[in-house]
Design a protein around this motif. Structure first.
Motif, PDB file in Angstrom:
ATOM      1  N   GLU A  98       0.847  -1.316  -0.142  1.00  0.00           N
ATOM      2  CA  GLU A  98       0.073   0.091   0.024  1.00  0.00           C
ATOM      3  C   GLU A  98       0.820   1.237   0.087  1.00  0.00           C
TER       4      GLU A  98
ATOM      5  N   CYS B 298      -2.778   0.049  -4.325  1.00  0.00           N
ATOM      6  CA  CYS B 298      -2.552  -1.171  -3.523  1.00  0.00           C
ATOM      7  C   CYS B 298      -1.962  -1.848  -4.678  1.00  0.00           C
TER       8      CYS B 298
ATOM      9  N   TRP C 217     -10.235  -3.330   0.880  1.00  0.00           N
ATOM     10  CA  TRP C 217      -9.654  -2.298   1.804  1.00  0.00           C
ATOM     11  C   TRP C 217     -10.187  -2.472   3.159  1.00  0.00           C
TER      12      TRP C 217
ATOM     13  N   ARG D 122      -9.159  -1.233   7.534  1.00  0.00           N
ATOM     14  CA  ARG D 122      -8.588  -0.303   8.357  1.00  0.00           C
ATOM     15  C   ARG D 122      -8.830  -0.546   9.525  1.00  0.00           C
TER      16      ARG D 122
ATOM     17  N   ARG E 270     -10.089  -4.310  13.688  1.00  0.00           N
ATOM     18  CA  ARG E 270      -9.989  -4.158  12.282  1.00  0.00           C
ATOM     19  C   ARG E 270     -11.354  -4.076  11.301  1.00  0.00           C
TER      20      ARG E 270
ATOM     21  N   TYR F 169      -4.446   1.771   7.083  1.00  0.00           N
ATOM     22  CA  TYR F 169      -5.369   0.926   6.112  1.00  0.00           C
ATOM     23  C   TYR F 169      -4.659  -0.059   5.345  1.00  0.00           C
ATOM     24  N   TYR F 170      -5.195  -0.938   5.028  1.00  0.00           N
ATOM     25  CA  TYR F 170      -4.688  -2.352   4.387  1.00  0.00           C
ATOM     26  C   TYR F 170      -5.636  -2.703   2.985  1.00  0.00           C
ATOM     27  N   CYS F 171      -4.889  -3.258   2.167  1.00  0.00           N
ATOM     28  CA  CYS F 171      -5.465  -3.721   1.134  1.00  0.00           C
ATOM     29  C   CYS F 171      -5.091  -5.358   1.189  1.00  0.00           C
TER      30      CYS F 171
ATOM     31  N   TRP G 212      -2.004 -10.002   2.373  1.00  0.00           N
ATOM     32  CA  TRP G 212      -2.303  -8.917   2.837  1.00  0.00           C
ATOM     33  C   TRP G 212      -1.113  -7.819   2.793  1.00  0.00           C
TER      34      TRP G 212
ATOM     35  N   GLN H 235       1.186  -4.405   3.998  1.00  0.00           N
ATOM     36  CA  GLN H 235       1.715  -4.208   5.645  1.00  0.00           C
ATOM     37  C   GLN H 235       0.967  -2.880   6.077  1.00  0.00           C
ATOM     38  N   GLY H 236       0.442  -2.181   5.322  1.00  0.00           N
ATOM     39  CA  GLY H 236      -0.544  -0.922   5.668  1.00  0.00           C
ATOM     40  C   GLY H 236      -0.067   0.367   5.391  1.00  0.00           C
TER      41      GLY H 236
END
Length: 127
Positions: free
Chosen positions: A6, A22, A36, A38, A45, A94-96, A117, A119-120
């Motif tokens: 990300e 992403c 997505w 968060r 999460r 925020y992660y994808c 995933w 790492q944000g």
């Protein structure tokens, strides 16, 4: 190595906008629906949005509907989260994630079984 990365996070004032990206290395992002998520400090999460592998279907959690838009450019192997009218409560990492499955139920669309995933990236909304 198979991974998602990300980017695009940062500090923004309330009412401002950011676009998260992403991207994938080691695998073709185009084959996967992408979600997505968060996570704010001290909170669980939560899912924010999901986009189908073709880009033709999306869903959003209620708190971001009308403000966030997810899209993808399969030629660039990249998925985006455009965030507008940001609020302090949007502050989070925020992660994808790549979904292994998709569900179509009536007019509703869901992504499920997230296997990979990133790492944000930190998004901070503050004046």
């Amino acid at each position: 190595q198979l991974q998602l990365v990300e980017s695009g996070g940062g500090l923004v004032q309330p009412g401002g906008s950011l676009r998260l990206s992403c991207s994938a290395s080691g695998f073709i992002l185009n084959y996967y629906a992408i979600g997505w998520f968060r996570q704010a400090p001290g909170k669980e999460r939560e899912g924010v949005s999901c986009i189908s592998s073709s880009g033709g279907s999306t869903n959003y959690t209620d708190s971001v509907k009308g403000r966030f838009t997810t899209s993808r450019d399969n030629a660039k192997n990249t998925v985006y989260l455009q965030m507008t009218n940001l609020k302090p409560e949007d502050t989070a990492v925020y992660y994808c994630a790549a979904a292994e499955g998709e569900v179509y139920s009536g007019s509703n669309y869901y992504c499920i079984d997230f296997g990979r995933w990133g790492q944000g990236t930190q998004v901070t909304v503050s004046s």
